[in-house]
Design an enzyme around this catalytic site. Structure first.
Site, PDB file in Angstrom:
ATOM      1  N   HIS A 151      -2.678  -4.627  -5.654  1.00 39.85           N
ATOM      2  CA  HIS A 151      -1.878  -5.871  -6.141  1.00 39.85           C
ATOM      3  C   HIS A 151      -0.366  -5.848  -5.791  1.00 39.85           C
ATOM      4  CE1 HIS A 151      -0.460  -4.091  -9.933  1.00 39.85           C
ATOM      5  NE2 HIS A 151      -1.589  -3.744  -9.945  1.00 39.85           N
ATOM      6  N   SER A 152      -0.190  -5.246  -4.579  1.00 37.37           N
ATOM      7  CA  SER A 152       1.313  -5.463  -4.286  1.00 37.37           C
ATOM      8  C   SER A 152       1.434  -7.038  -3.878  1.00 37.37           C
ATOM      9  CB  SER A 152       1.782  -4.612  -2.967  1.00 37.37           C
ATOM     10  OG  SER A 152       1.518  -3.401  -3.186  1.00 37.37           O
TER      11      SER A 152
END
Length: 436
Positions: A151-152
Site C-alpha cells: 500500500h505505497s
C-alpha cells in the site's frame, strides 16, 4: 506469474469493457499450458521478481538494480511498463503450501495459507510474486486463494475492500464455455493454435549482474521469512457489539487498550505505539498517526480501573481531521536540505526519536467477514506488527514478530491479548461496576 514465468494477459477491450469470463479463462489456461510446456522441456525461468523483495532503495534507487535492468534492453523497459500499468497481478502457484511438522498449529491449514500469501514457498520465498503491485491475487494448486496488498500507492483498506467485494459477487456458470472437470488436462505440448490470442510472454533480458543480484535477494528474502513469527488470533468470546452495547465504550479504543495491557504484561515497560487513521476528509488524503500510548493509557494500564476511551477518541478525531503531528513533521524533515547544512534540533532529540520508535505498530481494518486472516510485519526487530479486524461477535488479530528476538513471541502475545480482553470484560461487567 506462473511458476516463476511472467506473462501479460488482456482482460479488457480497448474501450475498457471487461472481456467475457469464459474468454479470460481460456487465455489463462493457455498461459499455464505454455508455462508447463516450457518447464517440461527443461527451461528454467529467471524469476527477476525476487528483486522486488529487497530493500526499496536497493531495488528502485536511480543507481541501483531497477535502473540497471531497464538499461540492459528496451525489451525490459517495455516489460516493466506493462507490469506497472497492469490492472493487478495474478500469481498462480504450482504447489500447495504445507507447514513443516515442527510448526503445526491448532489450525495448520489457516497458518499455511497465510504463510503462502505473505511470502510464498517455504524453500524459495519471494518467488512468483511482484511485490510492487498494490493488489496481487494469489492462487495455490489446491485452490486456496488470498490477496497480497502493497500500500505505497493506496491505503491498506483499498485492497481489502476490493477483495471483499469480489468474493461476494455471484459467478454465473453460463459465462464459461463448459465446467472444468477431472478429465480436463493442460496440454504439455504448449498452447494450441486454436487458443485465442490476447496474451504474451514477458521474458527479461539479463546479464551476470542481474543473476547475481537475484541470488543475493533470494538469500535475504529467505532470511527475513525464516525469522518471521507470524500467526492469527481469533478472539470469539465477544466482539464489537458487546463493547458498544454492554461496555458502552468505543471499540477501537477498547481494542487498543487491550494491546497496551498485553505489551506491559509481557515486557514490564511501555512503548510508543502507532495506529493508522485515514484522512479521507481531504483531497488526496492518506493516513496520519494516532499515538495510542498516552499518559492516560499508562495510568489505565497501571491501575486497570479507569477508561481512556475519551482521550483515544479525541486523538482519533484530531488525527483524522488534519490535526495530527506525524505527517506534518515528516514533511518538514524531508524538506530540510542536508547537503546545504540545514538541520533542526527537534529531529535530533532523543525523546523525539524514541516517540517515533513504533515497537507496537497497529492498524485496524473492516470486519472482514470473508477473510480467514490478515497481517503485516513488525516495524522493529523487538516489536510486533498487528493488523486487527473487529467484527460484531469476534475480533481477529494478525500478529507478527521475530524469532531471533528473545523479548518477543507471537504465541505469548496472542495469549496476553486474549487474557487482557477477558480481564477488561470482567472489569466492565455490572457486578464489577457495582463496587467501583
Amino acid at each position: 506469474m506462473v511458476a516463476g514465468w511472467t506473462y501479460a494477459l488482456e482482460v479488457v477491450a480497448l474501450d475498457g469493457t471487461p472481456l467475457a469470463p469464459g474468454l479470460i479463462e481460456r487465455r489463462l489456461r493457455a498461459v499455464v499450458s505454455d508455462a508447463m510446456f516450457r518447464r517440461a522441456r527443461g527451461e528454467i525461468p529467471v524469476d527477476l521478481s525476487i528483486l522486488t523483495t529487497d530493500d526499496r532503495d536497493r531495488w528502485a534507487d536511480p543507481s541501483q538494480n531497477l535502473a540497471h535492468v531497464l538499461a540492459l534492453s528496451s525489451t525490459n523497459d517495455r516489460i516493466y511498463r506493462t507490469i506497472t500499468r497492469s490492472v493487478f497481478a495474478l500469481s498462480l502457484d504450482d504447489y500447495a503450501y504445507a507447514l513443516p511438522e515442527s510448526q503445526h498449529t491448532s489450525d495448520s491449514d489457516l497458518t499455511a495459507h497465510l504463510h503462502n500469501i505473505r511470502s510464498g514457498h517455504g524453500q524459495r520465498p519471494g518467488h512468483n510474486r511482484w511485490y510492487d503491485k498494490p493488489f496481487t491475487l494469489i492462487v495455490e494448486a489446491n485452490t486456496r486463494a488470498g490477496v497480497l496488498g502493497e500500500h505505497s500507492p493506496v491505503d491498506a483498506l483499498v485492497p481489502s475492500i476490493i477483495a471483499d467485494y469480489a468474493i461476494v459477487q455471484d459467478v454465473s456458470e453460463d459465462a464459461f464455455t463448459h465446467p472444468l472437470g477431472e478429465n480436463d488436462q493442460l496440454d504439455l505440448n504448449g498452447p494450441s493454435e486454436r487458443e485465442p490470442i490476447g496474451w504474451e510472454r514477458l521474458d527479461w533480458v539479463t546479464d551476470d549482474k542481474v543473476l547475481t543480484e537475484c541470488e543475493g535477494a533470494a538469500r535475504r528474502a529467505k532470511a527475513i521469512v525464516d525469522d518471521s513469527d507470524n500467526d492469527e488470533l481469533v478472539f470469539d468470546s465477544y466482539g464489537v457489539d458487546w463493547i458498544k452495547d454492554e461496555a458502552r465504550l468505543p471499540p477501537d479504543a477498547y481494542i487498543q487498550m487491550s494491546m497496551q495491557l498485553a505489551w506491559y504484561r509481557t515486557r514490564g515497560e511501555f512503548t510508543a505505539t502507532y495506529e493508522t487513521v485515514l484522512t479521507r476528509l481531504f483531497k488526496h488524503g492518506r493516513t496520519e498517526t494516532i499515538r495510542t500510548f498516552t499518559t492516560d493509557a499508562r495510568a489505565w494500564v497501571l491501575a486497570m480501573e479507569d477508561s481512556t476511551a475519551s482521550t483515544h477518541t479525541q486523538l482519533t478525531r484530531e488525527a483524522a481531521t488534519g490535526r495530527g503531528i506525524d505527517r506534518h513533521l515528516l514533511g518538514l524533515r524531508l524538506m530540510l536540505r542536508a547537503d546545504a547544512g540545514e538541520r533542526h534540533e527537534l529531529f535530533e532529540d532523543e525523546i523525539f526519536e524514541r516517540s517515533q520508535t513504533w515497537k507496537l505498530s497497529t492498524s485496524g481494518l473492516s470486519a472482514g467477514y470473508q477473510f480467514r486472516g490478515t497481517g503485516f510485519g513488525a516495524s522493529y526487530s523487538d516489536g510486533y506488527g498487528i493488523n486487527y479486524m473487529p467484527a460484531p461477535d469476534n475480533i481477529r488479530f494478525g500478529i507478527e514478530s521475530k524469532y531471533s528476538c528473545p523479548q518477543t513471541s507471537t504465541s505469548l502475545f496472542k495469549a496476553a491479548i486474549a487474557d487482557a480482553l477477558n480481564d477488561m470484560q470482567a472489569l466492565c461487567m455490572p457486578s464489577s461496576l457495582a463496587h467501583l
